[in-house]
Design an enzyme around this catalytic site. Structure first.
Site, PDB file in Angstrom:
ATOM      1  N   LYS A   3       0.404  -1.397   0.035  1.00  0.00           N
ATOM      2  CA  LYS A   3      -0.093   0.249  -0.205  1.00  0.00           C
ATOM      3  C   LYS A   3       0.923   1.208  -0.082  1.00  0.00           C
ATOM      4  O   LYS A   3       0.444   2.460  -0.203  1.00  0.00           O
ATOM      5  CB  LYS A   3      -1.075  -0.069   0.741  1.00  0.00           C
ATOM      6  CG  LYS A   3      -2.060  -1.039   1.042  1.00  0.00           C
ATOM      7  CD  LYS A   3      -3.025  -1.065   2.042  1.00  0.00           C
ATOM      8  CE  LYS A   3      -3.992  -1.647   2.064  1.00  0.00           C
ATOM      9  NZ  LYS A   3      -3.454  -3.936   1.783  1.00  0.00           N
TER      10      LYS A   3
HETATM   11  C1  LIG Z   1      -3.602  -4.580   1.047  1.00  0.00           C
HETATM   12  C2  LIG Z   1      -3.544  -5.605   1.234  1.00  0.00           C
HETATM   13  C3  LIG Z   1      -3.966  -6.585   0.622  1.00  0.00           C
HETATM   14  C4  LIG Z   1      -5.309  -6.495  -0.889  1.00  0.00           C
HETATM   15  O1  LIG Z   1      -5.445  -5.869  -1.501  1.00  0.00           O
HETATM   16  P1  LIG Z   1      -6.864  -4.810  -2.604  1.00  0.00           P
HETATM   17  O2  LIG Z   1      -6.228  -3.591  -3.024  1.00  0.00           O
HETATM   18  O3  LIG Z   1      -7.499  -4.953  -0.969  1.00  0.00           O
HETATM   19  O4  LIG Z   1      -6.639  -6.734  -3.087  1.00  0.00           O
HETATM   20  C5  LIG Z   1      -3.281  -7.736   0.087  1.00  0.00           C
HETATM   21  N1  LIG Z   1      -1.577  -8.087   1.229  1.00  0.00           N
HETATM   22  C6  LIG Z   1      -1.452  -7.195   1.807  1.00  0.00           C
HETATM   23  C7  LIG Z   1      -0.692  -7.120   2.540  1.00  0.00           C
HETATM   24  C8  LIG Z   1      -2.579  -6.507   1.666  1.00  0.00           C
HETATM   25  O5  LIG Z   1      -1.749  -4.807   3.120  1.00  0.00           O
END
Ligand SMILES: *Cc1c(COP(=O)(O)O)cnc(C)c1O
Length: 464
Positions: A110
Protein backbone atom coordinates in the site's frame (compact mmCIF):
# COMPACT_ATOMS: atom_id res chain seq x y z
CA UNK A 1 -7.80 12.93 -19.60
CA UNK A 2 -11.18 13.46 -18.01
CA UNK A 3 -12.90 11.22 -15.49
CA UNK A 4 -16.46 9.98 -15.05
CA UNK A 5 -18.43 7.83 -12.67
CA UNK A 6 -19.22 4.15 -13.22
CA UNK A 7 -22.85 5.10 -12.49
CA UNK A 8 -23.01 7.80 -15.16
CA UNK A 9 -24.05 10.86 -13.15
CA UNK A 10 -20.63 12.48 -12.77
CA UNK A 11 -18.90 13.34 -16.03
CA UNK A 12 -15.94 15.15 -17.48
CA UNK A 13 -14.12 16.04 -14.30
CA UNK A 14 -10.37 16.66 -14.13
CA UNK A 15 -7.81 14.33 -12.61
CA UNK A 16 -7.30 16.64 -9.63
CA UNK A 17 -11.03 16.83 -8.97
CA UNK A 18 -11.25 13.06 -9.21
CA UNK A 19 -8.48 12.72 -6.59
CA UNK A 20 -10.21 15.06 -4.16
CA UNK A 21 -13.66 13.58 -4.78
CA UNK A 22 -12.55 10.02 -3.88
CA UNK A 23 -15.93 8.29 -4.09
CA UNK A 24 -17.97 9.79 -6.95
CA UNK A 25 -20.80 12.07 -5.81
CA UNK A 26 -23.36 9.69 -7.34
CA UNK A 27 -22.08 6.82 -5.20
CA UNK A 28 -20.09 5.24 -8.04
CA UNK A 29 -16.36 5.05 -8.64
CA UNK A 30 -14.36 7.38 -10.86
CA UNK A 31 -12.73 6.00 -13.98
CA UNK A 32 -10.84 7.54 -16.91
CA UNK A 33 -13.02 8.36 -19.94
CA UNK A 34 -10.61 6.45 -22.19
CA UNK A 35 -8.00 3.73 -21.85
CA UNK A 36 -4.70 5.11 -23.11
CA UNK A 37 -2.73 2.64 -25.23
CA UNK A 38 0.94 1.83 -25.15
CA UNK A 39 2.53 0.39 -28.30
CA UNK A 40 5.22 -2.28 -28.30
CA UNK A 41 7.71 0.33 -29.44
CA UNK A 42 6.86 2.59 -26.54
CA UNK A 43 7.08 -0.35 -24.20
CA UNK A 44 10.54 -1.26 -25.44
CA UNK A 45 11.68 2.32 -25.11
CA UNK A 46 11.01 2.02 -21.36
CA UNK A 47 13.16 -1.08 -21.00
CA UNK A 48 16.13 0.33 -19.11
CA UNK A 49 14.37 3.21 -17.47
CA UNK A 50 14.19 3.78 -13.72
CA UNK A 51 11.00 3.08 -11.77
CA UNK A 52 10.41 6.84 -11.51
CA UNK A 53 10.76 7.29 -15.27
CA UNK A 54 8.31 4.47 -16.01
CA UNK A 55 5.93 5.93 -13.42
CA UNK A 56 6.07 9.32 -15.09
CA UNK A 57 5.51 7.86 -18.54
CA UNK A 58 2.46 5.83 -17.51
CA UNK A 59 0.88 8.37 -15.17
CA UNK A 60 1.33 11.23 -17.60
CA UNK A 61 -1.06 9.45 -19.97
CA UNK A 62 -3.80 9.79 -17.35
CA UNK A 63 -3.00 13.26 -16.03
CA UNK A 64 -3.22 16.45 -18.06
CA UNK A 65 -3.84 19.03 -15.37
CA UNK A 66 -0.49 18.80 -13.60
CA UNK A 67 2.59 20.21 -15.33
CA UNK A 68 5.10 17.58 -16.37
CA UNK A 69 7.96 18.90 -14.23
CA UNK A 70 5.66 19.06 -11.21
CA UNK A 71 4.46 15.50 -11.74
CA UNK A 72 8.08 14.34 -12.03
CA UNK A 73 8.92 16.00 -8.72
CA UNK A 74 5.90 14.46 -6.99
CA UNK A 75 6.94 11.02 -8.22
CA UNK A 76 10.58 11.44 -7.19
CA UNK A 77 9.57 12.60 -3.74
CA UNK A 78 7.15 9.69 -3.31
CA UNK A 79 9.70 6.95 -3.94
CA UNK A 80 12.59 8.45 -1.92
CA UNK A 81 11.37 6.69 1.22
CA UNK A 82 11.82 3.24 -0.28
CA UNK A 83 14.87 1.31 0.87
CA UNK A 84 16.02 0.31 -2.63
CA UNK A 85 16.68 2.29 -5.81
CA UNK A 86 14.60 -0.17 -7.79
CA UNK A 87 11.59 0.69 -5.57
CA UNK A 88 9.95 -2.69 -6.41
CA UNK A 89 12.69 -5.26 -7.20
CA UNK A 90 11.85 -8.38 -9.24
CA UNK A 91 13.38 -11.63 -7.93
CA UNK A 92 13.72 -14.69 -10.17
CA UNK A 93 13.04 -17.89 -8.23
CA UNK A 94 13.25 -20.06 -11.38
CA UNK A 95 9.72 -21.48 -11.18
CA UNK A 96 8.31 -17.98 -10.96
CA UNK A 97 9.23 -14.35 -10.35
CA UNK A 98 8.44 -12.47 -7.17
CA UNK A 99 7.77 -8.74 -7.31
CA UNK A 100 8.75 -7.30 -3.93
CA UNK A 101 6.27 -4.51 -3.30
CA UNK A 102 7.18 -4.11 0.37
CA UNK A 103 10.20 -1.80 0.38
CA UNK A 104 8.27 1.28 1.48
CA UNK A 105 8.12 2.76 4.99
CA UNK A 106 5.44 0.39 6.37
CA UNK A 107 6.64 -2.74 4.53
CA UNK A 108 3.44 -3.40 2.59
CA UNK A 109 2.43 -2.75 -1.01
CA UNK A 110 0.00 0.00 0.00
CA UNK A 111 2.99 2.33 0.43
CA UNK A 112 3.51 2.42 -3.34
CA UNK A 113 0.18 4.17 -3.77
CA UNK A 114 -0.14 6.05 -0.49
CA UNK A 115 3.27 7.69 -0.59
CA UNK A 116 2.23 9.19 -3.93
CA UNK A 117 -1.30 10.06 -2.80
CA UNK A 118 0.00 11.97 0.22
CA UNK A 119 2.22 14.17 -1.94
CA UNK A 120 -0.55 14.61 -4.45
CA UNK A 121 -3.01 15.75 -1.76
CA UNK A 122 -0.50 18.25 -0.41
CA UNK A 123 0.12 19.67 -3.87
CA UNK A 124 -3.54 20.01 -4.88
CA UNK A 125 -4.61 21.40 -1.50
CA UNK A 126 -1.93 24.06 -1.42
CA UNK A 127 -2.83 25.11 -4.95
CA UNK A 128 -6.48 25.45 -3.95
CA UNK A 129 -5.77 26.80 -0.47
CA UNK A 130 -7.92 24.09 1.04
CA UNK A 131 -7.64 21.75 4.00
CA UNK A 132 -8.52 18.09 4.05
CA UNK A 133 -9.32 16.02 7.11
CA UNK A 134 -8.90 12.31 6.58
CA UNK A 135 -10.80 9.95 8.86
CA UNK A 136 -10.41 6.21 8.65
CA UNK A 137 -10.61 2.93 10.52
CA UNK A 138 -7.94 0.28 10.24
CA UNK A 139 -7.33 -3.30 11.25
CA UNK A 140 -3.62 -2.62 10.79
CA UNK A 141 -2.06 -2.25 7.35
CA UNK A 142 -4.03 0.51 5.67
CA UNK A 143 -3.86 2.83 8.66
CA UNK A 144 -0.11 2.74 8.98
CA UNK A 145 0.47 3.17 5.23
CA UNK A 146 -1.99 6.09 5.18
CA UNK A 147 -0.31 7.75 8.17
CA UNK A 148 3.11 7.45 6.55
CA UNK A 149 1.63 8.81 3.34
CA UNK A 150 0.43 12.08 4.86
CA UNK A 151 2.62 12.64 7.94
CA UNK A 152 3.91 16.19 8.01
CA UNK A 153 1.98 17.18 4.89
CA UNK A 154 0.58 20.70 4.81
CA UNK A 155 -3.18 21.09 4.58
CA UNK A 156 -3.90 17.52 5.68
CA UNK A 157 -4.85 16.08 9.05
CA UNK A 158 -5.43 12.40 9.59
CA UNK A 159 -7.48 10.65 12.28
CA UNK A 160 -7.06 6.88 12.30
CA UNK A 161 -9.15 4.65 14.56
CA UNK A 162 -7.81 1.23 15.47
CA UNK A 163 -9.23 -1.36 17.86
CA UNK A 164 -7.20 -1.10 21.05
CA UNK A 165 -5.02 -4.16 21.61
CA UNK A 166 -6.34 -5.90 18.50
CA UNK A 167 -3.74 -4.93 15.94
CA UNK A 168 -0.34 -6.61 15.84
CA UNK A 169 2.43 -5.11 17.97
CA UNK A 170 4.38 -3.99 14.92
CA UNK A 171 1.33 -2.45 13.26
CA UNK A 172 0.51 -0.59 16.47
CA UNK A 173 4.05 0.75 16.78
CA UNK A 174 4.10 1.77 13.12
CA UNK A 175 1.09 3.97 13.75
CA UNK A 176 1.65 5.33 17.24
CA UNK A 177 5.33 6.27 16.89
CA UNK A 178 4.49 8.85 14.24
CA UNK A 179 4.56 12.09 16.22
CA UNK A 180 3.84 14.62 13.47
CA UNK A 181 1.30 17.22 14.57
CA UNK A 182 -1.16 16.35 11.79
CA UNK A 183 -1.46 12.70 12.85
CA UNK A 184 -4.05 11.51 15.41
CA UNK A 185 -4.09 7.87 16.43
CA UNK A 186 -7.24 6.88 18.27
CA UNK A 187 -7.28 3.53 20.07
CA UNK A 188 -10.92 2.56 20.47
CA UNK A 189 -12.14 0.24 23.24
CA UNK A 190 -13.80 -2.10 20.78
CA UNK A 191 -13.39 -4.16 17.63
CA UNK A 192 -12.45 -3.18 14.09
CA UNK A 193 -16.15 -3.32 13.18
CA UNK A 194 -16.88 -0.82 15.96
CA UNK A 195 -14.22 1.49 14.51
CA UNK A 196 -15.69 1.18 11.04
CA UNK A 197 -19.16 1.85 12.37
CA UNK A 198 -17.98 5.04 14.07
CA UNK A 199 -16.31 6.28 10.89
CA UNK A 200 -19.45 5.56 8.87
CA UNK A 201 -21.59 7.43 11.38
CA UNK A 202 -19.31 10.45 11.22
CA UNK A 203 -19.38 10.44 7.41
CA UNK A 204 -23.15 10.12 7.34
CA UNK A 205 -23.43 13.51 9.05
CA UNK A 206 -23.42 15.46 5.79
CA UNK A 207 -23.14 18.89 7.43
CA UNK A 208 -20.17 17.79 9.48
CA UNK A 209 -18.58 16.26 6.41
CA UNK A 210 -18.95 19.44 4.36
CA UNK A 211 -17.99 21.83 7.14
CA UNK A 212 -14.68 20.08 7.79
CA UNK A 213 -13.97 18.82 4.27
CA UNK A 214 -13.71 15.21 5.40
CA UNK A 215 -11.97 12.80 3.11
CA UNK A 216 -11.02 9.17 3.17
CA UNK A 217 -7.94 7.44 1.93
CA UNK A 218 -9.38 4.02 1.15
CA UNK A 219 -8.54 2.01 -1.89
CA UNK A 220 -11.25 3.46 -4.13
CA UNK A 221 -9.28 6.65 -4.80
CA UNK A 222 -8.32 6.68 -8.49
CA UNK A 223 -4.80 7.91 -7.76
CA UNK A 224 -4.15 4.72 -5.79
CA UNK A 225 -5.15 2.52 -8.70
CA UNK A 226 -3.11 4.67 -11.08
CA UNK A 227 0.10 4.44 -9.07
CA UNK A 228 -0.29 0.66 -8.96
CA UNK A 229 -0.61 0.33 -12.75
CA UNK A 230 3.02 1.44 -12.95
CA UNK A 231 4.59 -1.60 -11.33
CA UNK A 232 2.89 -4.04 -13.67
CA UNK A 233 4.79 -2.34 -16.50
CA UNK A 234 8.00 -2.02 -14.54
CA UNK A 235 7.90 -5.67 -13.43
CA UNK A 236 7.28 -6.90 -16.96
CA UNK A 237 10.20 -4.87 -18.28
CA UNK A 238 12.56 -6.62 -15.80
CA UNK A 239 11.68 -10.12 -17.04
CA UNK A 240 13.61 -12.16 -19.60
CA UNK A 241 10.30 -12.71 -21.42
CA UNK A 242 10.05 -9.01 -22.20
CA UNK A 243 13.10 -9.25 -24.51
CA UNK A 244 10.85 -10.96 -27.07
CA UNK A 245 7.60 -9.34 -25.94
CA UNK A 246 6.40 -12.75 -24.73
CA UNK A 247 3.37 -12.87 -22.49
CA UNK A 248 3.47 -13.51 -18.75
CA UNK A 249 0.90 -14.16 -16.01
CA UNK A 250 0.49 -12.09 -12.89
CA UNK A 251 -0.88 -13.56 -9.69
CA UNK A 252 -2.18 -11.10 -7.14
CA UNK A 253 -3.15 -11.70 -3.49
CA UNK A 254 -6.51 -9.97 -3.46
CA UNK A 255 -8.87 -8.35 -0.95
CA UNK A 256 -10.52 -5.16 -2.17
CA UNK A 257 -9.70 -5.85 -5.84
CA UNK A 258 -7.55 -2.69 -5.94
CA UNK A 259 -4.21 -4.21 -6.79
CA UNK A 260 -5.43 -6.66 -9.43
CA UNK A 261 -7.63 -3.96 -10.96
CA UNK A 262 -4.48 -1.97 -11.67
CA UNK A 263 -3.20 -5.05 -13.52
CA UNK A 264 -6.40 -5.10 -15.55
CA UNK A 265 -5.77 -1.50 -16.64
CA UNK A 266 -2.18 -2.39 -17.57
CA UNK A 267 -3.43 -5.29 -19.70
CA UNK A 268 -6.06 -3.13 -21.39
CA UNK A 269 -3.37 -0.54 -22.16
CA UNK A 270 -1.47 -3.19 -24.10
CA UNK A 271 0.93 -4.85 -21.66
CA UNK A 272 1.56 -8.45 -22.89
CA UNK A 273 -0.28 -10.23 -20.09
CA UNK A 274 -1.82 -13.66 -20.56
CA UNK A 275 -3.87 -14.01 -17.37
CA UNK A 276 -4.31 -11.98 -14.23
CA UNK A 277 -4.85 -14.51 -11.50
CA UNK A 278 -6.84 -13.48 -8.46
CA UNK A 279 -5.41 -15.27 -5.43
CA UNK A 280 -7.81 -15.48 -2.49
CA UNK A 281 -7.62 -17.02 0.97
CA UNK A 282 -10.63 -18.75 2.55
CA UNK A 283 -12.65 -15.58 1.94
CA UNK A 284 -13.00 -16.52 -1.69
CA UNK A 285 -15.95 -14.61 -3.13
CA UNK A 286 -13.78 -13.45 -6.06
CA UNK A 287 -12.66 -17.01 -6.76
CA UNK A 288 -16.28 -18.20 -6.83
CA UNK A 289 -17.06 -15.31 -9.15
CA UNK A 290 -14.31 -16.16 -11.64
CA UNK A 291 -14.95 -19.91 -11.56
CA UNK A 292 -18.75 -19.99 -11.68
CA UNK A 293 -20.16 -16.49 -11.73
CA UNK A 294 -21.18 -16.84 -8.09
CA UNK A 295 -20.66 -13.42 -6.49
CA UNK A 296 -22.49 -13.97 -3.22
CA UNK A 297 -21.50 -12.50 0.10
CA UNK A 298 -20.79 -14.93 2.94
CA UNK A 299 -19.47 -14.25 6.46
CA UNK A 300 -15.85 -13.16 6.82
CA UNK A 301 -13.54 -15.76 8.36
CA UNK A 302 -10.25 -14.95 10.05
CA UNK A 303 -7.12 -16.19 8.29
CA UNK A 304 -3.34 -15.81 8.42
CA UNK A 305 -3.66 -13.14 5.73
CA UNK A 306 -5.89 -10.55 7.47
CA UNK A 307 -5.61 -7.89 4.75
CA UNK A 308 -7.49 -10.27 2.45
CA UNK A 309 -10.25 -11.07 4.96
CA UNK A 310 -12.79 -9.14 2.94
CA UNK A 311 -16.12 -10.05 1.36
CA UNK A 312 -17.13 -6.84 -0.34
CA UNK A 313 -14.35 -5.87 -2.73
CA UNK A 314 -14.71 -2.10 -2.89
CA UNK A 315 -13.05 -1.75 -6.31
CA UNK A 316 -15.08 -4.45 -8.03
CA UNK A 317 -17.56 -1.91 -9.37
CA UNK A 318 -14.88 -0.49 -11.66
CA UNK A 319 -14.41 -3.87 -13.27
CA UNK A 320 -18.18 -4.34 -13.59
CA UNK A 321 -18.32 -1.21 -15.71
CA UNK A 322 -15.94 -2.78 -18.25
CA UNK A 323 -17.58 -6.20 -18.04
CA UNK A 324 -20.90 -4.55 -18.89
CA UNK A 325 -19.37 -2.58 -21.81
CA UNK A 326 -19.96 0.75 -20.11
CA UNK A 327 -23.65 0.21 -19.36
CA UNK A 328 -24.21 2.49 -16.33
CA UNK A 329 -27.73 1.23 -15.70
CA UNK A 330 -26.51 -2.34 -15.48
CA UNK A 331 -23.77 -1.30 -13.04
CA UNK A 332 -26.35 0.48 -10.89
CA UNK A 333 -28.67 -2.52 -11.03
CA UNK A 334 -25.99 -4.96 -9.96
CA UNK A 335 -24.74 -2.77 -7.13
CA UNK A 336 -28.31 -2.42 -5.87
CA UNK A 337 -28.78 -6.19 -6.07
CA UNK A 338 -25.60 -6.70 -4.09
CA UNK A 339 -26.85 -4.37 -1.39
CA UNK A 340 -30.35 -5.85 -1.21
CA UNK A 341 -29.91 -9.53 -2.04
CA UNK A 342 -26.22 -9.98 -1.14
CA UNK A 343 -25.38 -11.40 -4.52
CA UNK A 344 -24.89 -10.57 -8.19
CA UNK A 345 -25.74 -13.12 -10.87
CA UNK A 346 -23.63 -13.48 -13.99
CA UNK A 347 -24.56 -15.29 -17.19
CA UNK A 348 -22.36 -17.61 -19.26
CA UNK A 349 -21.42 -14.95 -21.78
CA UNK A 350 -20.24 -12.65 -19.02
CA UNK A 351 -18.20 -15.41 -17.40
CA UNK A 352 -16.61 -16.18 -20.73
CA UNK A 353 -15.59 -12.56 -20.96
CA UNK A 354 -14.15 -12.66 -17.43
CA UNK A 355 -12.01 -15.63 -18.47
CA UNK A 356 -10.38 -13.67 -21.27
CA UNK A 357 -8.50 -11.70 -18.64
CA UNK A 358 -8.74 -13.54 -15.33
CA UNK A 359 -8.23 -16.84 -13.61
CA UNK A 360 -8.38 -17.43 -9.85
CA UNK A 361 -7.28 -19.64 -6.98
CA UNK A 362 -8.13 -20.09 -3.31
CA UNK A 363 -5.78 -21.10 -0.51
CA UNK A 364 -6.63 -22.50 2.92
CA UNK A 365 -4.83 -21.59 6.13
CA UNK A 366 -3.09 -24.94 6.13
CA UNK A 367 -1.92 -24.50 2.54
CA UNK A 368 -0.65 -21.03 3.44
CA UNK A 369 1.65 -22.45 6.11
CA UNK A 370 2.76 -25.29 3.84
CA UNK A 371 3.73 -22.99 1.04
CA UNK A 372 5.73 -20.69 3.33
CA UNK A 373 7.66 -23.78 4.39
CA UNK A 374 8.07 -25.12 0.84
CA UNK A 375 9.40 -21.84 -0.54
CA UNK A 376 11.73 -21.49 2.42
CA UNK A 377 13.13 -24.98 1.97
CA UNK A 378 13.41 -24.79 -1.80
CA UNK A 379 14.52 -21.22 -2.30
CA UNK A 380 15.74 -20.08 1.11
CA UNK A 381 13.27 -17.23 0.77
CA UNK A 382 10.55 -16.32 3.29
CA UNK A 383 7.21 -15.16 1.92
CA UNK A 384 4.54 -13.53 4.08
CA UNK A 385 1.12 -15.22 4.38
CA UNK A 386 -0.53 -12.93 1.78
CA UNK A 387 2.20 -13.53 -0.77
CA UNK A 388 1.97 -17.23 0.09
CA UNK A 389 -1.59 -17.36 -1.24
CA UNK A 390 -0.27 -16.07 -4.56
CA UNK A 391 2.64 -18.48 -4.72
CA UNK A 392 0.30 -21.36 -3.84
CA UNK A 393 -1.97 -20.28 -6.70
CA UNK A 394 0.93 -20.03 -9.16
CA UNK A 395 2.04 -23.57 -8.36
CA UNK A 396 -1.55 -24.83 -8.66
CA UNK A 397 -1.94 -23.28 -12.12
CA UNK A 398 1.56 -24.02 -13.40
CA UNK A 399 0.40 -26.89 -15.60
CA UNK A 400 -2.69 -25.13 -16.88
CA UNK A 401 -1.00 -21.91 -18.00
CA UNK A 402 2.27 -22.09 -19.94
CA UNK A 403 3.49 -18.57 -19.40
CA UNK A 404 5.76 -17.77 -16.48
CA UNK A 405 4.22 -16.16 -13.38
CA UNK A 406 5.05 -12.96 -11.61
CA UNK A 407 3.79 -13.33 -8.02
CA UNK A 408 3.12 -10.03 -6.33
CA UNK A 409 4.73 -10.02 -2.87
CA UNK A 410 2.47 -7.67 -0.96
CA UNK A 411 4.03 -7.60 2.51
CA UNK A 412 7.37 -8.20 4.22
CA UNK A 413 7.29 -11.42 6.29
CA UNK A 414 8.38 -9.52 9.41
CA UNK A 415 4.92 -7.94 9.51
CA UNK A 416 3.31 -11.32 10.07
CA UNK A 417 5.80 -12.97 12.40
CA UNK A 418 3.38 -15.35 14.08
CA UNK A 419 2.25 -17.22 10.97
CA UNK A 420 5.81 -17.39 9.65
CA UNK A 421 7.00 -18.80 12.93
CA UNK A 422 4.35 -21.50 12.90
CA UNK A 423 5.28 -22.37 9.31
CA UNK A 424 9.06 -22.58 9.51
CA UNK A 425 9.77 -22.71 13.23
CA UNK A 426 11.63 -19.41 13.36
CA UNK A 427 11.06 -15.73 12.88
CA UNK A 428 12.16 -13.93 9.74
CA UNK A 429 14.86 -11.34 10.10
CA UNK A 430 13.38 -8.06 11.33
CA UNK A 431 14.44 -5.02 9.28
CA UNK A 432 16.25 -2.22 11.08
CA UNK A 433 13.42 0.23 10.49
CA UNK A 434 11.06 -2.04 12.44
CA UNK A 435 13.50 -2.70 15.29
CA UNK A 436 13.94 1.03 15.80
CA UNK A 437 10.23 1.45 16.48
CA UNK A 438 10.46 -0.34 19.81
CA UNK A 439 12.53 2.50 21.34
CA UNK A 440 10.57 5.42 19.96
CA UNK A 441 8.15 7.70 21.80
CA UNK A 442 4.48 7.08 21.15
CA UNK A 443 1.34 9.18 20.95
CA UNK A 444 -2.09 7.63 20.98
CA UNK A 445 -5.47 8.81 22.25
CA UNK A 446 -7.48 6.13 24.02
CA UNK A 447 -11.21 6.60 23.59
CA UNK A 448 -14.38 4.72 24.54
CA UNK A 449 -16.45 2.97 21.88
CA UNK A 450 -18.71 5.99 21.54
CA UNK A 451 -19.45 7.93 18.36
CA UNK A 452 -20.17 11.23 20.07
CA UNK A 453 -17.05 11.19 22.21
CA UNK A 454 -14.86 10.50 19.21
CA UNK A 455 -16.66 12.98 17.03
CA UNK A 456 -16.15 15.75 19.55
CA UNK A 457 -12.48 14.81 19.95
CA UNK A 458 -12.07 15.13 16.20
CA UNK A 459 -13.97 18.42 16.17
CA UNK A 460 -11.60 19.88 18.78
CA UNK A 461 -8.55 18.99 16.75
CA UNK A 462 -9.74 19.51 13.22
CA UNK A 463 -9.04 22.39 10.78
CA UNK A 464 -11.87 24.30 9.19
C1 LIG B 1 -4.24 -4.61 1.25
C2 LIG B 1 -3.44 -5.84 1.10
C3 LIG B 1 -3.81 -6.85 0.17
C4 LIG B 1 -5.07 -6.76 -0.68
O1 LIG B 1 -4.98 -5.78 -1.66
P1 LIG B 1 -6.30 -5.27 -2.42
O2 LIG B 1 -5.88 -4.12 -3.24
O3 LIG B 1 -7.28 -4.89 -1.34
O4 LIG B 1 -6.80 -6.41 -3.24
C5 LIG B 1 -2.99 -7.96 0.05
N1 LIG B 1 -1.88 -8.10 0.82
C6 LIG B 1 -1.50 -7.17 1.72
C7 LIG B 1 -0.29 -7.40 2.54
C8 LIG B 1 -2.26 -6.01 1.89
O5 LIG B 1 -1.88 -5.08 2.80
Amino acid sequence: MKYKSTRGDVNSITFKDAVLMGLADDGGLLIPEELPQISNEELMSLKDKSYQDVAFYIMNKYIDDIKEDVLKKLIDKSYKNFDTDKVVPLIDLDDFYLLELFHGPTLAFKDVALQFLGNLFEYILSERKQNLNIIGATSGDTGSAAIYGVRGKKGVKIFILHPKGRVSKIQELQMTTVLDKNVFNIAVEGTFDDCQFIVKEIFSDVDFKKKYNLGSINSINWARVLSQIVYYFYAYLQTKESDNLDKINFIVPTGNFGNVLAGFYAKKMGLPVNKLVIATNENNILHRFVQKGDYSIKGVVKTYSPSMDIQIASNFERYLYYLYDGDHQKVKGSMAALKNDKFIKFNDLEIEKVHQDFDSTTTTNEETLNIIKTVYERNNYIVDPHTACGVDGALKLKDKLDEKFICLATAHPAKFLDAVKVAIGKEPEIPERIKELFNKDKRVYEMPNDVNAIKSFIEQNIDE
